[in-house]
Design a protein around this motif. Structure first.
Motif, PDB file in Angstrom:
ATOM      1  N   ASP A 173      -0.408  18.080   0.555  1.00  0.00           N
ATOM      2  CA  ASP A 173      -0.937  17.111   1.505  1.00  0.00           C
ATOM      3  C   ASP A 173       0.207  16.652   2.397  1.00  0.00           C
ATOM      4  OD1 ASP A 173      -1.967  14.976   2.889  1.00  0.00           O
ATOM      5  OD2 ASP A 173      -2.835  13.981   1.154  1.00  0.00           O
ATOM      6  N   SER A 174       0.166  17.059   3.664  1.00  0.00           N
ATOM      7  CA  SER A 174       1.268  16.734   4.577  1.00  0.00           C
ATOM      8  C   SER A 174       1.133  15.347   5.203  1.00  0.00           C
ATOM      9  CB  SER A 174       1.361  17.784   5.690  1.00  0.00           C
ATOM     10  OG  SER A 174       0.249  17.674   6.572  1.00  0.00           O
ATOM     11  N   SER A 175      -0.025  14.707   5.040  1.00  0.00           N
ATOM     12  CA  SER A 175      -0.281  13.431   5.723  1.00  0.00           C
ATOM     13  C   SER A 175       0.082  12.225   4.876  1.00  0.00           C
ATOM     14  CB  SER A 175      -1.760  13.343   6.122  1.00  0.00           C
ATOM     15  OG  SER A 175      -2.137  14.438   6.922  1.00  0.00           O
ATOM     16  N   GLY A 176      -0.280  12.253   3.593  1.00  0.00           N
ATOM     17  CA  GLY A 176      -0.090  11.076   2.760  1.00  0.00           C
ATOM     18  C   GLY A 176      -1.243  10.127   2.945  1.00  0.00           C
ATOM     19  N   GLU A 177      -0.985   8.941   3.433  1.00  0.00           N
ATOM     20  CA  GLU A 177      -2.061   8.002   3.707  1.00  0.00           C
ATOM     21  C   GLU A 177      -2.986   8.587   4.774  1.00  0.00           C
ATOM     22  OE1 GLU A 177      -2.270   3.191   4.083  1.00  0.00           O
ATOM     23  OE2 GLU A 177      -0.915   4.219   5.451  1.00  0.00           O
ATOM     24  N   SER A 178      -4.289   8.345   4.627  1.00  0.00           N
ATOM     25  CA  SER A 178      -5.271   8.900   5.556  1.00  0.00           C
ATOM     26  C   SER A 178      -4.884   8.626   7.009  1.00  0.00           C
ATOM     27  CB  SER A 178      -6.651   8.304   5.276  1.00  0.00           C
ATOM     28  OG  SER A 178      -7.582   8.720   6.252  1.00  0.00           O
ATOM     29  N   LEU A 179      -5.079   9.626   7.866  1.00  0.00           N
ATOM     30  CA  LEU A 179      -4.665   9.515   9.264  1.00  0.00           C
ATOM     31  C   LEU A 179      -5.498   8.510  10.055  1.00  0.00           C
ATOM     32  CD1 LEU A 179      -3.990  13.285  10.081  1.00  0.00           C
ATOM     33  CD2 LEU A 179      -2.315  11.499   9.533  1.00  0.00           C
ATOM     34  N   HIS A 180      -6.630   8.070   9.494  1.00  0.00           N
ATOM     35  CA  HIS A 180      -7.401   7.052  10.222  1.00  0.00           C
ATOM     36  C   HIS A 180      -6.673   5.716  10.202  1.00  0.00           C
ATOM     37  CE1 HIS A 180      -8.827   5.359   6.340  1.00  0.00           C
ATOM     38  NE2 HIS A 180      -9.106   4.294   7.053  1.00  0.00           N
ATOM     39  N   ARG A 181      -5.741   5.551   9.288  1.00  0.00           N
ATOM     40  CA  ARG A 181      -4.950   4.327   9.240  1.00  0.00           C
ATOM     41  C   ARG A 181      -3.822   4.435  10.267  1.00  0.00           C
ATOM     42  NH1 ARG A 181      -6.476   1.337   4.912  1.00  0.00           N
ATOM     43  NH2 ARG A 181      -7.601   2.414   3.241  1.00  0.00           N
ATOM     44  N   ARG A 182      -4.160   4.157  11.509  1.00  0.00           N
ATOM     45  CA  ARG A 182      -3.231   4.361  12.623  1.00  0.00           C
ATOM     46  C   ARG A 182      -1.979   3.486  12.481  1.00  0.00           C
ATOM     47  NH1 ARG A 182      -6.366   8.647  13.979  1.00  0.00           N
ATOM     48  NH2 ARG A 182      -7.911   8.248  15.607  1.00  0.00           N
ATOM     49  N   GLY A 183      -2.190   2.220  12.103  1.00  0.00           N
ATOM     50  CA  GLY A 183      -1.061   1.305  11.992  1.00  0.00           C
ATOM     51  C   GLY A 183      -1.118   0.147  12.968  1.00  0.00           C
ATOM     52  N   TYR A 184      -2.111   0.155  13.888  1.00  0.00           N
ATOM     53  CA  TYR A 184      -2.183  -0.943  14.853  1.00  0.00           C
ATOM     54  C   TYR A 184      -3.089  -2.075  14.373  1.00  0.00           C
ATOM     55  CZ  TYR A 184      -6.552   1.441  16.294  1.00  0.00           C
ATOM     56  OH  TYR A 184      -7.792   2.049  16.314  1.00  0.00           O
ATOM     57  N   ARG A 185      -3.890  -1.848  13.350  1.00  0.00           N
ATOM     58  CA  ARG A 185      -4.852  -2.871  12.920  1.00  0.00           C
ATOM     59  C   ARG A 185      -4.120  -3.989  12.173  1.00  0.00           C
ATOM     60  NH1 ARG A 185     -10.364  -2.562  12.274  1.00  0.00           N
ATOM     61  NH2 ARG A 185     -10.426  -0.271  12.245  1.00  0.00           N
TER      62      ARG A 185
END
Length: 507
Positions: A173-185
């Motif tokens: 898994d190259s992403s780790g935390e789901s990519l929907h968690r952008r970081g701006y919320r």
């Protein structure tokens, strides 16, 4: 004198290029697969193939980094390391143990295993993940005399095993935390719209910033922010703290810094995005999130009731996600949808509106004929995304003047049989414990790497990357790329301990 053939001379070069090209899987939500496939094609991925809740493709390390960083509709990017058949737990154990794990996991590193299982032989996904863990630990202990540690919360290496009947795929898994968690919320409201779903909805409309964008029931502002990212062609990963591949042994920090700091693909957005909500708390939350994303120049949010909506002066598109009566409701749910239809018909003439909702009776209250219906999942709810084309006067007159109610592509999609079950009821189709994100790839035949990737392109020195951080009301710092500021690199965003930190202007 024997002159070596052309193929023999260049064989090492070709082999090196073949080594760079490997198989990957991008996971997404049901219904977003074609949108994700288009994104991957535009990104330059090879051998793009659509599957169930996933799209497979091939590329090199740069492509893997870009897929994580730039795709709007991917949940995570997996890198398969082995495909095998298994009819028992012992088969899984033996196949996994045959992999040389000393090349992937150091004794100072932690790892975790996620499992997704659709099989009569394996009834429980955790049992499969335990067998994979046992195989890895046993092999490393036999080879080194020590065992690696398991970390569920924040492992150095995350593995994914997918089992469909007796077909197994083990992936990194190259992403780790789901990519929907952008970081701006910064804050959220009840039942917020998933960022990946929001981006997929916008891309489905075909809008890329050609006119104003309106969400009259904006909630925490997810559709607004995703629309701004699409309109400006900004990578959604710019807000992320980290990716799983940054902990891999072969991580190329210099390459990822080039990708992270390359804003040459960004464009100017010459229109505006408007968000409204009747709830004052939602408006404040949306404003906080917009500010944290650094998009206050592109997005305006204010408190307003949709029943007071008036005809925009500029060409616009509406994309909205009203309450369904499930997790969020209103005192008069059907009346709300009647009001939506009335506003569309009388105050949005000459424009298109798109609505995501769940109940057929709600859509009926809108009272307008949609030009297309697209099935989409919002969490575990099987919803529809419907387009309404508003015009002034009668339909007959609109058509006689050359107006098009349905495009050829919309006619083709609507003519497909079995798009929906006959007499379909709008209700939950997935078990409550099964998240759409986790229900990955079912049976899928992987392609062979027949195409060879061109040599990795050279990056031109990028233009100045302006970033400015300022305090928001939540006590966090953020950057605004639409204003002046100081340039920084991806590697600058970490302190001496390797942890992500946000910078202010003096950073």
């Amino acid at each position: 004198m024997v002159i070596p053939s052309f193929s023999l001379i260049f064989a090492p070069v070709i082999y090196k290029l073949m080594e760079q090209e490997f198989e990957m899987i991008a996971k997404t939500f049901m219904g977003l697969e074609p949108v994700l496939a288009k994104e991957l094609t535009q990104l330059g991925a090879n051998n793009v193939q659509i599957g169930r809740r996933m799209v497979s493709f091939t590329g090199d390390k740069e492509m893997m980094y870009r897929a994580n960083f730039q795709l709007h509709t991917a949940i995570r990017i997996l890198k398969p390391i082995k495909h095998f058949k298994a009819r028992s737990a012992d088969d899984v154990y033996n196949e996994v143990k045959n992999i040389d794990w000393t090349e992937l996991i150091g004794l100072d590193k932690t790892f975790a295993v996620d499992a997704v299982v659709f099989s009569e032989e394996f009834r429980h996904s955790k049992f499969v993940s335990y067998k994979v863990k046992d195989a890895i630990v046993d092999q490393l202990r036999e080879k080194t005399g020590q065992r690696p540690n398991i970390s569920v919360s924040n492992p150095d290496l995350r593995l994914n095993i997918h089992v469909s009947d007796d077909d197994c795929t083990l992936s990194l898994d190259s992403s780790g935390e789901s990519l929907h968690r952008r970081g701006y919320r910064q804050e959220s409201v009840e039942a917020p719209l998933n960022e990946v779903l929001a981006a997929g909805m916008i891309l489905m409309t075909g809008w890329h910033g050609e006119c104003d964008f309106i969400d009259p029931m904006c909630g925490s502002g997810t559709l607004l922010i995703e629309a701004a990212l699409i309109a400006r062609n900004m990578a959604p990963g710019v807000f992320r703290k980290e990716y799983a591949f940054e902990k891999w042994n072969d991580f190329d920090a210099e390459l990822f810094d080039e990708i992270y700091n390359d804003d040459s693909r960004e464009v100017e957005f010459n229109h505006h995005i408007y968000g409204y909500d009747i709830d004052f708390k939602s408006v404040n939350t949306a404003l906080l999130n917009v500010k944290a994303a650094g998009l206050t120049n592109n997005i305006s949010v204010r408190q307003a009731d949709f029943k007071d909506f008036v005809q925009p002066s500029e060409k616009s598109i509406i994309v909205t996600n009203p309450p369904y009566g499930e997790r969020i409701s209103t005192p008069d749910l059907l009346g709300t949808y009647r009001m939506i239809g009335e506003r569309f018909k009388h105050q949005f003439k000459g424009n298109d509106a798109w609505v995501l909702s769940y109940r057929e009776e709600c859509f009926d209250q809108i009272g307008l004929k949609p030009s297309i219906k697209i099935p989409l999942y919002n969490g575990s709810l099987e919803c529809e995304f419907r387009k309404y084309q508003m015009f002034d006067g009668k339909l007959k007159d609109f058509r006689s003047d050359g107006g098009i109610v349905k495009t050829d592509e919309e006619r083709r999609q609507m003519a497909q049989k079995h798009r929906f079950k006959q007499n379909r009821e709008f209700k939950q189709r997935l078990e409550a414990q099964e998240e759409n994100e986790a229900a990955d790839i079912r049976s899928f035949t992987f392609h062979s790497l027949e195409k060879k990737r061109d040599a990795r392109k050279e990056f031109k020195p990028r233009k100045e990357f302006n970033a400015r951080f300022e305090e928001n009301r939540g006590g966090h710092e953020h950057f605004d790329r639409s204003r002046g500021g100081k340039k920084f690199s991806r590697s600058d965003r970490r302190d001496k301990g390797g942890k992500f930190r946000r910078y202010n202007d003096e950073g």
